[in-house]
Write an enzyme that holds these catalytic residues in place. Structure first.
Site, PDB file in Angstrom:
ATOM      1  N   HIS A 272     -29.138 110.676  20.021  1.00  0.00           N
ATOM      2  CA  HIS A 272     -28.410 111.551  20.428  1.00  0.00           C
ATOM      3  C   HIS A 272     -29.066 112.536  21.394  1.00  0.00           C
ATOM      4  O   HIS A 272     -29.773 113.636  20.831  1.00  0.00           O
ATOM      5  CB  HIS A 272     -27.376 112.382  19.300  1.00  0.00           C
TER       6      HIS A 272
ATOM      7  N   HIS B 216     -29.220 114.798  25.369  1.00  0.00           N
ATOM      8  CA  HIS B 216     -28.762 115.119  26.535  1.00  0.00           C
ATOM      9  C   HIS B 216     -30.062 115.294  27.541  1.00  0.00           C
ATOM     10  O   HIS B 216     -30.730 116.118  27.598  1.00  0.00           O
ATOM     11  CB  HIS B 216     -27.787 116.352  26.703  1.00  0.00           C
ATOM     12  N   LEU B 217     -29.838 114.519  28.658  1.00  0.00           N
ATOM     13  CA  LEU B 217     -31.021 114.442  29.597  1.00  0.00           C
ATOM     14  C   LEU B 217     -30.398 115.096  30.803  1.00  0.00           C
ATOM     15  O   LEU B 217     -31.251 115.476  31.813  1.00  0.00           O
ATOM     16  CB  LEU B 217     -31.529 112.956  29.874  1.00  0.00           C
ATOM     17  N   ARG B 218     -29.098 115.383  30.898  1.00  0.00           N
ATOM     18  CA  ARG B 218     -28.614 116.061  32.206  1.00  0.00           C
ATOM     19  C   ARG B 218     -29.079 115.111  33.516  1.00  0.00           C
ATOM     20  O   ARG B 218     -29.037 113.915  33.413  1.00  0.00           O
ATOM     21  CB  ARG B 218     -29.093 117.351  32.399  1.00  0.00           C
TER      22      ARG B 218
ATOM     23  N   ASN C  56     -22.068 112.916  29.115  1.00  0.00           N
ATOM     24  CA  ASN C  56     -21.167 114.091  29.517  1.00  0.00           C
ATOM     25  C   ASN C  56     -21.869 114.933  30.506  1.00  0.00           C
ATOM     26  O   ASN C  56     -22.190 116.316  30.835  1.00  0.00           O
ATOM     27  CB  ASN C  56     -20.980 115.140  28.230  1.00  0.00           C
TER      28      ASN C  56
ATOM     29  N   LYS D 145     -18.667 106.857  24.098  1.00  0.00           N
ATOM     30  CA  LYS D 145     -18.857 108.225  23.282  1.00  0.00           C
ATOM     31  C   LYS D 145     -17.184 108.786  23.695  1.00  0.00           C
ATOM     32  O   LYS D 145     -16.661 108.961  24.607  1.00  0.00           O
ATOM     33  CB  LYS D 145     -19.956 109.259  23.907  1.00  0.00           C
TER      34      LYS D 145
ATOM     35  N   HIS E 111     -18.042 112.879  18.846  1.00  0.00           N
ATOM     36  CA  HIS E 111     -17.826 114.464  18.723  1.00  0.00           C
ATOM     37  C   HIS E 111     -16.700 114.561  17.747  1.00  0.00           C
ATOM     38  O   HIS E 111     -15.431 114.604  18.268  1.00  0.00           O
ATOM     39  CB  HIS E 111     -17.974 114.958  19.965  1.00  0.00           C
TER      40      HIS E 111
ATOM     41  N   HIS F 144     -23.758 114.088  15.307  1.00  0.00           N
ATOM     42  CA  HIS F 144     -24.133 115.700  14.939  1.00  0.00           C
ATOM     43  C   HIS F 144     -23.320 116.194  13.820  1.00  0.00           C
ATOM     44  O   HIS F 144     -22.717 117.303  13.913  1.00  0.00           O
ATOM     45  CB  HIS F 144     -24.262 116.516  15.813  1.00  0.00           C
TER      46      HIS F 144
ATOM     47  N   LEU G 254     -22.230 123.320  19.548  1.00  0.00           N
ATOM     48  CA  LEU G 254     -21.055 122.621  18.895  1.00  0.00           C
ATOM     49  C   LEU G 254     -21.573 121.434  18.270  1.00  0.00           C
ATOM     50  O   LEU G 254     -22.264 120.453  19.335  1.00  0.00           O
ATOM     51  CB  LEU G 254     -20.037 122.587  20.062  1.00  0.00           C
TER      52      LEU G 254
ATOM     53  N   ASP H 226     -29.522 115.896  19.588  1.00  0.00           N
ATOM     54  CA  ASP H 226     -28.471 116.656  20.423  1.00  0.00           C
ATOM     55  C   ASP H 226     -29.218 117.679  21.070  1.00  0.00           C
ATOM     56  O   ASP H 226     -28.715 118.917  21.366  1.00  0.00           O
ATOM     57  CB  ASP H 226     -27.488 117.239  19.341  1.00  0.00           C
TER      58      ASP H 226
ATOM     59  N   HIS I 241     -29.652 123.990  28.490  1.00  0.00           N
ATOM     60  CA  HIS I 241     -28.679 125.124  29.357  1.00  0.00           C
ATOM     61  C   HIS I 241     -29.673 126.131  30.063  1.00  0.00           C
ATOM     62  O   HIS I 241     -30.628 126.401  29.238  1.00  0.00           O
ATOM     63  CB  HIS I 241     -27.412 125.630  28.607  1.00  0.00           C
TER      64      HIS I 241
HETATM   65  N1  LIG Z   1     -23.887 120.189  21.150  1.00  0.00           N
HETATM   66  C1  LIG Z   1     -23.696 121.127  22.087  1.00  0.00           C
HETATM   67  O1  LIG Z   1     -23.593 122.418  21.653  1.00  0.00           O
HETATM   68  N2  LIG Z   1     -23.486 120.764  23.356  1.00  0.00           N
HETATM   69  C2  LIG Z   1     -23.837 119.489  24.100  1.00  0.00           C
HETATM   70  C3  LIG Z   1     -22.537 118.759  24.072  1.00  0.00           C
HETATM   71  C4  LIG Z   1     -22.167 118.203  22.513  1.00  0.00           C
HETATM   72  O2  LIG Z   1     -23.133 117.622  21.983  1.00  0.00           O
HETATM   73  O3  LIG Z   1     -21.370 118.382  22.063  1.00  0.00           O
HETATM   74  C5  LIG Z   1     -24.098 119.754  25.610  1.00  0.00           C
HETATM   75  O4  LIG Z   1     -24.068 118.509  26.151  1.00  0.00           O
HETATM   76  O5  LIG Z   1     -24.510 120.944  26.057  1.00  0.00           O
HETATM   77 ZN   LIG Z   2     -24.352 116.179  21.999  1.00  0.00          ZN
HETATM   78 ZN   LIG Z   3     -21.125 116.777  20.674  1.00  0.00          ZN
END
Ligand SMILES: NC(=O)N[C@@H](CC(=O)O)C(=O)O
Ligand SMILES: [Zn+2]
Ligand SMILES: [Zn+2]
Length: 350
Positions: free
Chosen positions: A20, A22-24, A48, A106, A143, A181, A226, A254, A258
Site C-alpha cells: 500500500h 502512494h508515489l504521487r 488516487n 481500489k 479504504h 490500512h 486516514l 500507506d 504531502h
Molecule cells: N492515508 C492517508 O491519510 N492519506 C492517503 C490516502 C489514503 O490512503 O487514505 C493519501 O493519499 O494521502
Molecule cells: Zn493509502
Molecule cells: Zn486509504
C-alpha cells in the site's frame, strides 16, 4: 516489552514489498520513489492521483512514468491499480487483467480521504464490475471507512464493516478482498474470522502510535492520517494481528507524502510520510512485541502469497543502530516532513 538482551543486533529477511504505497506523480514521484525502491522490491501503487487512474491505459502510462523516474541501478516493480468509480465498466477489468500490470482495483468511498471525490458513492452501482473482478480473480482493495458526517470519525471503520464489508462478502463470496490500512480491533477480528479470500494491510504508524500521539505536547499534524490513529486498545489488537503469524495480515506502509505547508495548516492534509524509514519502524514495532521472528512473514511472505506472486529472492538487513531522521526531505520544489522527523530511531537498514 521484549527481553532486549536476547533480541538480535541485526536481522536479515527476504526483501519485503509494500502492499500500500502512494508515489504521487511528476516531480513528487521523482522525490519519493528512491526511498521506497531502496527498501522494497515491489509496491502496490495507489491510484488516487489527480485525475485518478481509472483505466488500464492510464495505469500503463503511470507505470511508464514510475519506471522513467527510477534512478539508474535501482530495481523496483510497481504493481498498478485502478481507482473504482461508479461508472467503471466490467470490460475495463478484462483489459486490466490482460495487461499483466494491473494487480488490483481500489475502492475510495467518495469523500473518505485524499483525492477521493471521484470515488464510489454507492457500491451497488458497481455490482456488474465486481462480478467480473470475482470471476477473473482481480483483488478488491478497500479504504474501509463510511463517510457519513453523522458517524464519529473514530467509528467510521467499525461502521464500514457492518454497512459495507459484510454485505460485500455476502454478495461476492469468492471476491479477493484486502481491507487496507486497518486501524481497529474490529477490523483485525473481522479479517481474522471472515469467510472467503480476505487479507489486510497494517501500517507501521498504526502499530507504533495511538490517538494520543496526535496531540502530544500540542497538535501534531504529521501524525494525522486516514483512517485516523485510534485508542491504545486498537493499536494493541493490530500488533497482535501483525505478529500472530496469520498470513491474512501483511505490510502496507500507506506512505502518503504531502508538502510541509499542506500538512502544517489550519486544515491539514491526511497522510504520514514513512517511506524513508518504513522497515526501521516495523522492526521497532515487532521488537517491542518480542516478535522480530514474525517480521519476515508479515513483510515478505504473506503479501506475495495473497497476490499469487513469487517471493523476492534477495534480502535486506536491518541493524540495531541509532540514527536521527532529517527534519525535512526534498519534495519536488518543496519539502516533506517525514514521520519521526528529527527523532533518533533504533534500527537502520544497511
Ligand atoms: N492515508 C492517508 O491519510 N492519506 C492517503 C490516502 C489514503 O490512503 O487514505 C493519501 O493519499 O494521502
Ligand atoms: Zn493509502
Ligand atoms: Zn486509504
Amino acid at each position: 516489552m521484549s527481553d532486549l538482551e536476547h533480541t538480535p543486533d541485526s536481522i536479515t529477511i527476504a526483501r519485503p514489498d509494500d502492499w500500500h504505497l502512494h508515489l504521487r506523480d511528476g516531480a513528487t514521484l521523482a522525490s519519493v520513489l528512491p526511498h521506497s525502491a531502496r527498501q522494497f522490491g515491489r509496491a502496490i501503487v495507489m491510484p488516487n492521483l489527480k485525475p485518478p487512474v481509472t483505466t488500464t491505459a492510464a495505469a500503463e502510462a503511470y507505470r511508464n512514468r514510475i519506471m522513467a523516474a527510477l534512478p539508474a541501478g535501482m530495481k523496483f516493480e510497481p504493481l498498478m491499480t485502478l481507482y473504482l468509480t461508479n461508472n467503471t465498466p466490467p470490460d475495463e477489468i478484462l483489459r486490466a487483467q490482460e495487461s499483466g500490470i494491473v494487480h488490483a482495483v481500489k475502492l475510495y468511498p467518495a469523500g473518505a480521504t485524499t483525492n477521493s471525490d471521484a470515488g464510489v458513492t454507492d457500491l451497488s452501482n458497481c455490482y456488474k464490475t465486481l462480478e467480473m473482478m470475482q470471476e477473473v480473480g482481480m483483488p478488491f482493495l478497500v479504504h474501509g471507512e463510511v463517510t457519513d458526517q453523522d458517524i464519529d470519525l473514530f467509528d467510521r471503520e467499525a461502521v464500514f464493516i457492518e454497512r459495507v464489508m459484510r454485505p460485500l462478502r455476502r454478495d461476492f463470496p469468492a471476491l479477493n478482498i484486502v481491507f487496507e490500512h486497518i486501524t481497529t480491533k474490529h477490523a483485525a477480528q473481522y479479517v481474522a474470522e471472515a469467510e472467503g479470500p480476505i487479507a489486510a494491510t497494517i501500517t507501521a504508524h498504526h502499530l507504533l502510535y495511538n490517538r494520543n500521539d496526535i496531540f502530544k505536547g500540542g497538535i501534531r499534524p504529521h501524525y494525522y492520517c486516514l483512517p485516523v490513529l485510534k485508542r491504545e486498545e486498537h493499536r494493541l489488537a493490530l500488533v497482535t494481528a501483525a505478529t500472530s503469524g496469520d498470513e491474512r495480515f501483511f505490510l502496507g506502509t500507506d506512505s502518503a507524502p504531502h508538502a510541509q505547508g499542506a500538512k502544517e495548516a489550519a486544515c491539514g492534509c491526511a497522510g504520514c510520510y514513512t517511506a524513508l524509514h518504513a522497515m526501521e519502524l516495523y522492526a521497532e514495532a515487532f521488537e517491542r512485541a518480542g516478535a522480530l521472528d514474525k517480521l519476515e512473514a508479515f513483510a515478505s511472505f504473506n503479501g506475495p502469497a495473497f497476490y499469487g506472486l513469487p517471493r523476492n529472492t534477495d534480502t535486506i538487513t536491518l541493524k540495531r543502530e541509532q540514527w536521527t531522521l532529517p527534519e525535512t526531505l526534498p519534495l519536488a520544489d518543496q519539502q516533506v516532513v517525514p514521520l519521526n522527523a528529527g527523532e533518533t530511531i533504533n534500527w537502520k537498514m544497511v
